[in-house]
Design a protein around this motif. Structure first.
Motif, PDB file in Angstrom:
ATOM      1  N   SER A 155       0.893  -1.391   0.006  1.00 46.43           N
ATOM      2  CA  SER A 155       0.098   0.004  -0.088  1.00 46.43           C
ATOM      3  C   SER A 155       0.847   1.092   0.020  1.00 46.43           C
ATOM      4  CB  SER A 155      -0.946   0.130   1.463  1.00 46.43           C
ATOM      5  OG  SER A 155      -0.246   0.014   2.486  1.00 46.43           O
ATOM      6  N   ILE A 181       1.001   2.449  -3.376  1.00 47.62           N
ATOM      7  CA  ILE A 181      -0.197   3.246  -4.044  1.00 47.62           C
ATOM      8  C   ILE A 181       0.028   4.782  -3.435  1.00 47.62           C
ATOM      9  CG2 ILE A 181      -2.654   3.370  -3.462  1.00 47.62           C
ATOM     10  CD1 ILE A 181      -2.642   0.401  -3.264  1.00 47.62           C
ATOM     11  N   ASP A 182       0.374   4.902  -2.214  1.00 45.75           N
ATOM     12  CA  ASP A 182       0.346   6.410  -1.778  1.00 45.75           C
ATOM     13  C   ASP A 182       1.248   7.135  -2.489  1.00 45.75           C
ATOM     14  OD1 ASP A 182      -1.434   5.808   0.018  1.00 45.75           O
ATOM     15  OD2 ASP A 182      -0.180   5.349   1.691  1.00 45.75           O
TER      16      ASP A 182
END
Lengths: 177, 177
Positions: A145, A148-149
């Motif tokens: 994740s 993604i950021d």
DNA sequence: GTCTGCATGTAAGACGTTACATGATTCT
DNA sequence: AGAATCATGTAACGTCTTACATGCAGAC
């Protein structure tokens, strides 16, 4: 007159992320945003020249290895202004896409046409292959994740492409007689 | 070299359904297949001239009212062969579409960017309007099942367009932060 | 040492849009 | 009488693809 020349904004946006060579840009078009915009290097290099003349970008020349020259382009303050004007302006027009397969379908008169089976099978296979490729890419790039950021825009575009292929496949399955 | 010139096949296919004038063709592009292919009259008329020179179509001149001339084009045997070659050949390439909005999203770095709300709202409104228009059109044209049987290709293309807009709206709703 | 990828460019032509231009017909 | 639509065309320009062209660098 004058069409929109969206390519220039894409180049400016990419250079706004970080300085890049023409070749770098070419690869971003191939790998990242190719699902929603295409550009060959023969279009990119002249556009870079034009943008530099208009003072939206500048370049420095780097030497890789012993004598391979590359031009690394950076966006200027004027370029950033120009880019921001585009990115925050309304996007009123829905740029319609083209789809040769659906046009061929348009000329099929009857549900019983015996070409239909083969046509649907072919498209299903093509879109399935494309979907698999996109899914593999998501797995490689965005399994964590944090990725993604840090690359939210890239993530969005990939998600949208995956979504589109899934819907297309779904339609193919349902529409198939 | 030479790109595919798909327009010629579309014109041939439409003339294969029934003889038409250039203006008739223009309207079909506007009304029926515009979702998946676009062509202005300035592209259609020269293409008709070219197709006639290549003996794929012929025309007769009609007089409407007192002196308004129109050219009604029909497909020739050679034109039919040429069209069939296209329609029954594999459609290997997926012609990628272009979407300016998704590209603007690509340059959004953070989920917290305060432009996102307005951008999504704008696109939702645009695509909702388009979907409503398509749904109304389906209602007008295909409320009876006999219409579907008689214009199956047209029905398919409209269904596909509706499907696409619904999926797009769905994605907009889900992706919106 | 050869093949793949990095790196940059130009040329020719096809494709597509916008604008320019003109005139007839139908509807209100 | 004026507006919208029917009807056909050309000109100018912008965009995009394919092909041509050249040379360096790294991996095997």
């Amino acid at each position: 007159m004058a069409q929109k020349n969206i390519l220039q904004y894409l180049i400016l946006g990419l250079l706004n992320q970080s300085p890049k060579t023409g070749y770098d840009l070419k690869r971003v078009f191939e790998d990242d945003i190719g699902e929603f915009w295409q550009a060959q290097h023969s279009q990119i290099y002249p556009e870079l020249k034009r943008l530099e003349q208009a003072d939206r970008i500048t370049h420095v020349e780097l030497i890789a290895g012993k004598k391979l020259k590359k031009k690394q382009y950076s966006i200027t303050a004027s370029g950033i202004d120009f880019f921001d004007e585009w990115r925050y302006s309304p996007t009123s027009e829905i740029l319609a896409s083209k789809d040769e397969f659906i046009l061929k379908l348009y000329f099929i008169e009857s549900k019983k046409d015996n070409h239909l089976d083969a046509m649907f099978a072919e498209q299903t296979s093509l879109h399935q292959a494309k979907l698999n490729h996109l899914l593999a890419r998501r797995q490689t790039l965005f399994s964590q994740s944090t990725e993604i950021d840090n690359h939210y825009g890239h993530y969005l575009i990939l998600e949208h492409a995956i979504n589109r292929e899934q819907d297309y496949l779904n339609w193919l399955t349902l529409a198939q007689p």
